[in-house]
Design a protein around this motif. Sequence first.
Motif, PDB file in Angstrom:
ATOM      1  N   LEU A 118      -7.749   5.061  -7.175  1.00 47.49           N
ATOM      2  CA  LEU A 118      -8.988   4.448  -6.728  1.00 47.49           C
ATOM      3  C   LEU A 118      -8.782   4.003  -5.290  1.00 47.49           C
ATOM      4  O   LEU A 118      -7.738   3.434  -4.947  1.00 47.49           O
ATOM      5  CB  LEU A 118      -9.329   3.244  -7.608  1.00 47.49           C
ATOM      6  CG  LEU A 118     -10.702   2.622  -7.374  1.00 47.49           C
ATOM      7  CD1 LEU A 118     -11.797   3.496  -7.968  1.00 47.49           C
ATOM      8  CD2 LEU A 118     -10.757   1.220  -7.983  1.00 47.49           C
ATOM      9  N   LEU A 119      -9.779   4.249  -4.445  1.00 45.32           N
ATOM     10  CA  LEU A 119      -9.644   3.966  -3.015  1.00 45.32           C
ATOM     11  C   LEU A 119     -10.697   2.970  -2.555  1.00 45.32           C
ATOM     12  O   LEU A 119     -11.824   2.981  -3.055  1.00 45.32           O
ATOM     13  CB  LEU A 119      -9.812   5.259  -2.214  1.00 45.32           C
ATOM     14  CG  LEU A 119      -8.989   6.473  -2.647  1.00 45.32           C
ATOM     15  CD1 LEU A 119      -9.417   7.702  -1.857  1.00 45.32           C
ATOM     16  CD2 LEU A 119      -7.498   6.201  -2.460  1.00 45.32           C
ATOM     17  N   PRO A 120     -10.387   2.150  -1.556  1.00 42.99           N
ATOM     18  CA  PRO A 120     -11.417   1.306  -0.947  1.00 42.99           C
ATOM     19  C   PRO A 120     -12.359   2.104  -0.055  1.00 42.99           C
ATOM     20  O   PRO A 120     -13.423   1.635   0.342  1.00 42.99           O
ATOM     21  CB  PRO A 120     -10.602   0.300  -0.134  1.00 42.99           C
ATOM     22  CG  PRO A 120      -9.317   1.011   0.180  1.00 42.99           C
ATOM     23  CD  PRO A 120      -9.041   1.896  -0.997  1.00 42.99           C
ATOM     24  N   GLY A 121     -11.994   3.337   0.259  1.00 43.82           N
ATOM     25  CA  GLY A 121     -12.750   4.232   1.131  1.00 43.82           C
ATOM     26  C   GLY A 121     -11.781   5.217   1.754  1.00 43.82           C
ATOM     27  O   GLY A 121     -10.567   5.115   1.574  1.00 43.82           O
ATOM     28  N   GLY A 122     -12.316   6.208   2.467  1.00 52.47           N
ATOM     29  CA  GLY A 122     -11.459   7.101   3.227  1.00 52.47           C
ATOM     30  C   GLY A 122     -10.927   8.314   2.517  1.00 52.47           C
ATOM     31  O   GLY A 122     -10.075   9.031   3.057  1.00 52.47           O
ATOM     32  N   GLY A 123     -11.441   8.623   1.318  1.00 53.69           N
ATOM     33  CA  GLY A 123     -10.914   9.731   0.545  1.00 53.69           C
ATOM     34  C   GLY A 123     -11.240  11.110   1.091  1.00 53.69           C
ATOM     35  O   GLY A 123     -10.547  12.080   0.778  1.00 53.69           O
ATOM     36  N   TYR A 124     -12.295  11.224   1.908  1.00 52.36           N
ATOM     37  CA  TYR A 124     -12.656  12.518   2.491  1.00 52.36           C
ATOM     38  C   TYR A 124     -11.781  12.778   3.715  1.00 52.36           C
ATOM     39  O   TYR A 124     -12.246  12.878   4.841  1.00 52.36           O
ATOM     40  CB  TYR A 124     -14.118  12.527   2.916  1.00 52.36           C
ATOM     41  CG  TYR A 124     -15.158  12.480   1.819  1.00 52.36           C
ATOM     42  CD1 TYR A 124     -14.850  12.137   0.507  1.00 52.36           C
ATOM     43  CD2 TYR A 124     -16.492  12.760   2.108  1.00 52.36           C
ATOM     44  CE1 TYR A 124     -15.830  12.078  -0.474  1.00 52.36           C
ATOM     45  CE2 TYR A 124     -17.476  12.714   1.131  1.00 52.36           C
ATOM     46  CZ  TYR A 124     -17.139  12.368  -0.158  1.00 52.36           C
ATOM     47  OH  TYR A 124     -18.112  12.311  -1.129  1.00 52.36           O
TER      48      TYR A 124
ATOM     49  N   GLU B  13      -7.387  14.077   4.969  1.00 50.38           N
ATOM     50  CA  GLU B  13      -6.105  14.643   4.554  1.00 50.38           C
ATOM     51  C   GLU B  13      -5.093  13.569   4.169  1.00 50.38           C
ATOM     52  O   GLU B  13      -4.138  13.852   3.439  1.00 50.38           O
ATOM     53  CB  GLU B  13      -5.554  15.522   5.671  1.00 50.38           C
ATOM     54  CG  GLU B  13      -6.375  16.785   5.882  1.00 50.38           C
ATOM     55  CD  GLU B  13      -5.813  17.679   6.966  1.00 50.38           C
ATOM     56  OE1 GLU B  13      -5.727  18.909   6.729  1.00 50.38           O
ATOM     57  OE2 GLU B  13      -5.452  17.157   8.046  1.00 50.38           O
ATOM     58  N   TYR B  14      -5.293  12.344   4.638  1.00 48.24           N
ATOM     59  CA  TYR B  14      -4.425  11.227   4.268  1.00 48.24           C
ATOM     60  C   TYR B  14      -5.294   9.992   4.054  1.00 48.24           C
ATOM     61  O   TYR B  14      -6.311   9.802   4.732  1.00 48.24           O
ATOM     62  CB  TYR B  14      -3.386  10.928   5.356  1.00 48.24           C
ATOM     63  CG  TYR B  14      -2.331  12.005   5.518  1.00 48.24           C
ATOM     64  CD1 TYR B  14      -1.136  11.952   4.801  1.00 48.24           C
ATOM     65  CD2 TYR B  14      -2.537  13.075   6.386  1.00 48.24           C
ATOM     66  CE1 TYR B  14      -0.175  12.951   4.955  1.00 48.24           C
ATOM     67  CE2 TYR B  14      -1.583  14.073   6.532  1.00 48.24           C
ATOM     68  CZ  TYR B  14      -0.409  13.994   5.813  1.00 48.24           C
ATOM     69  OH  TYR B  14       0.542  14.986   5.955  1.00 48.24           O
ATOM     70  N   VAL B  15      -4.859   9.132   3.126  1.00 52.08           N
ATOM     71  CA  VAL B  15      -5.596   7.907   2.856  1.00 52.08           C
ATOM     72  C   VAL B  15      -4.625   6.845   2.357  1.00 52.08           C
ATOM     73  O   VAL B  15      -3.621   7.160   1.716  1.00 52.08           O
ATOM     74  CB  VAL B  15      -6.719   8.154   1.806  1.00 52.08           C
ATOM     75  CG1 VAL B  15      -6.135   8.508   0.440  1.00 52.08           C
ATOM     76  CG2 VAL B  15      -7.660   6.967   1.713  1.00 52.08           C
ATOM     77  N   VAL B  16      -4.921   5.579   2.661  1.00 52.32           N
ATOM     78  CA  VAL B  16      -4.104   4.476   2.147  1.00 52.32           C
ATOM     79  C   VAL B  16      -4.874   3.752   1.054  1.00 52.32           C
ATOM     80  O   VAL B  16      -6.111   3.677   1.077  1.00 52.32           O
ATOM     81  CB  VAL B  16      -3.699   3.484   3.259  1.00 52.32           C
ATOM     82  CG1 VAL B  16      -2.767   4.132   4.249  1.00 52.32           C
ATOM     83  CG2 VAL B  16      -4.917   2.896   3.960  1.00 52.32           C
ATOM     84  N   THR B  17      -4.133   3.199   0.104  1.00 53.53           N
ATOM     85  CA  THR B  17      -4.726   2.412  -0.972  1.00 53.53           C
ATOM     86  C   THR B  17      -3.666   1.486  -1.526  1.00 53.53           C
ATOM     87  O   THR B  17      -2.459   1.764  -1.390  1.00 53.53           O
ATOM     88  CB  THR B  17      -5.275   3.328  -2.084  1.00 53.53           C
ATOM     89  OG1 THR B  17      -6.191   2.611  -2.909  1.00 53.53           O
ATOM     90  CG2 THR B  17      -4.168   3.885  -2.957  1.00 53.53           C
ATOM     91  N   PRO B  18      -4.056   0.368  -2.130  1.00 53.82           N
ATOM     92  CA  PRO B  18      -3.053  -0.483  -2.777  1.00 53.82           C
ATOM     93  C   PRO B  18      -2.264   0.296  -3.824  1.00 53.82           C
ATOM     94  O   PRO B  18      -2.836   1.065  -4.608  1.00 53.82           O
ATOM     95  CB  PRO B  18      -3.900  -1.590  -3.419  1.00 53.82           C
ATOM     96  CG  PRO B  18      -5.115  -1.686  -2.538  1.00 53.82           C
ATOM     97  CD  PRO B  18      -5.397  -0.261  -2.138  1.00 53.82           C
TER      98      PRO B  18
ATOM     99  N   GLN C 186       0.823  -1.205   0.000  1.00 59.18           N
ATOM    100  CA  GLN C 186       0.000   0.000   0.000  1.00 59.18           C
ATOM    101  C   GLN C 186       0.860   1.258   0.000  1.00 59.18           C
ATOM    102  O   GLN C 186       2.040   1.227   0.372  1.00 59.18           O
ATOM    103  CB  GLN C 186      -0.916   0.026   1.232  1.00 59.18           C
ATOM    104  CG  GLN C 186      -1.967  -1.063   1.273  1.00 59.18           C
ATOM    105  CD  GLN C 186      -2.865  -0.933   2.483  1.00 59.18           C
ATOM    106  OE1 GLN C 186      -2.442  -0.495   3.562  1.00 59.18           O
ATOM    107  NE2 GLN C 186      -4.121  -1.308   2.323  1.00 59.18           N
ATOM    108  N   ILE C 187       0.234   2.374  -0.380  1.00 58.31           N
ATOM    109  CA  ILE C 187       0.864   3.687  -0.256  1.00 58.31           C
ATOM    110  C   ILE C 187      -0.046   4.580   0.572  1.00 58.31           C
ATOM    111  O   ILE C 187      -1.268   4.381   0.613  1.00 58.31           O
ATOM    112  CB  ILE C 187       1.130   4.338  -1.622  1.00 58.31           C
ATOM    113  CG1 ILE C 187      -0.165   4.487  -2.443  1.00 58.31           C
ATOM    114  CG2 ILE C 187       2.184   3.563  -2.393  1.00 58.31           C
ATOM    115  CD1 ILE C 187      -0.003   5.266  -3.740  1.00 58.31           C
ATOM    116  N   LEU C 188       0.567   5.548   1.248  1.00 56.72           N
ATOM    117  CA  LEU C 188      -0.160   6.595   1.944  1.00 56.72           C
ATOM    118  C   LEU C 188      -0.132   7.833   1.066  1.00 56.72           C
ATOM    119  O   LEU C 188       0.944   8.274   0.635  1.00 56.72           O
ATOM    120  CB  LEU C 188       0.476   6.895   3.303  1.00 56.72           C
ATOM    121  CG  LEU C 188      -0.160   8.048   4.103  1.00 56.72           C
ATOM    122  CD1 LEU C 188      -1.541   7.645   4.613  1.00 56.72           C
ATOM    123  CD2 LEU C 188       0.753   8.463   5.265  1.00 56.72           C
TER     124      LEU C 188
END
Length: 329
Positions: free
Chosen positions: A94-100, A102-107, A35-37
């Motif tokens: 593309l995110l599994p969720g959490g885009g709203y 300041e930081y989010v993780v995704t594959p 994943q990346i942050l």
Amino acid sequence: MSLPHTMRAVEITAPGGPEVLNLCSRPVPEPGHGQILIEVGWAGVNRPDALQRAGSYAPPPTASPLPGLEASGRVAALGPGVTEWKVGDEVCALLPGGGYAEYVVTPAAHALPVPAGMDLREAACLPETCFTVWSNVVMRGGLKGGERFLVHGGSSGIGTTAIQIASALGARVFATAGSAEKCAACESLGAERAINYREEDFVEILRAEGGANLILDMVGGGYIPRNLRSLADDGRLVQIAFLQGPKVEVNFAEMMMRRLTITGSTLRPQSDLAKARIAAAVRANVWPMIEAGRFAPVMDSEFPLEDAAGAHARMETSEHIGKIVLKVR
């Protein structure tokens, strides 16, 4: 890169209308293996976000409960095993969720580089619509140049994307929309004929053209039997949402006699591997269209992160043309 321990985010306080979206403070997530942050600059606003807010579209068990399925920004940290990105890279994902937030993780495999010449605001509009359109119109629906393609909701984010991609592929594009202004917008993007569904019957128009070879529909309900009547023999209907409901009576004898195909998909529940394959296909096929000036996201409006409720209210009026985004930074 020094990271804060907490971040601003928007949470869903209870199932309900836009007013249940609330600015809050949450811990900054840590990227896991592969994943990346992302330090989010902009987040896209999509119909599934509103469905999640209303309590009718639960996130997967491993996803963030915060809304937001796409974002753009800069890579802030790498999880173990990530080699294709470096800290500071500009990406949209593309995110599994959490885009709203300041930081989010995704594959890492679900992120794409910001196309050359495009800013982060525009790039935030790309992942959800491009992944959805390419996977359903081309990978699933098999659209080819010269075919007749009908997209409902032509002025939506999905619709404006589908019109441009199908046009770039050489298809004859038809679209439905609910006003003269929206129809004009569809035709300016490449639709051969935009149909005001409040005044005209898309079934009659498509049948007069020989029928649609492919229809992309997000309305459902009473549109489903009308879509089948609109298809040419051997035509395909791809269903991606049900704004008017998923249940309807259909005569399957017509499907058999005319060799019609009914299929569909939703993006969020698919496996990480499936989404990675879609990402690779989008990068190989859609990114060159963008960089050649054959496709660009249509922007409707922007709202600050703290006014996510206003963004949802705007979307639910259905008066928007194109994408709505949240400015996070």
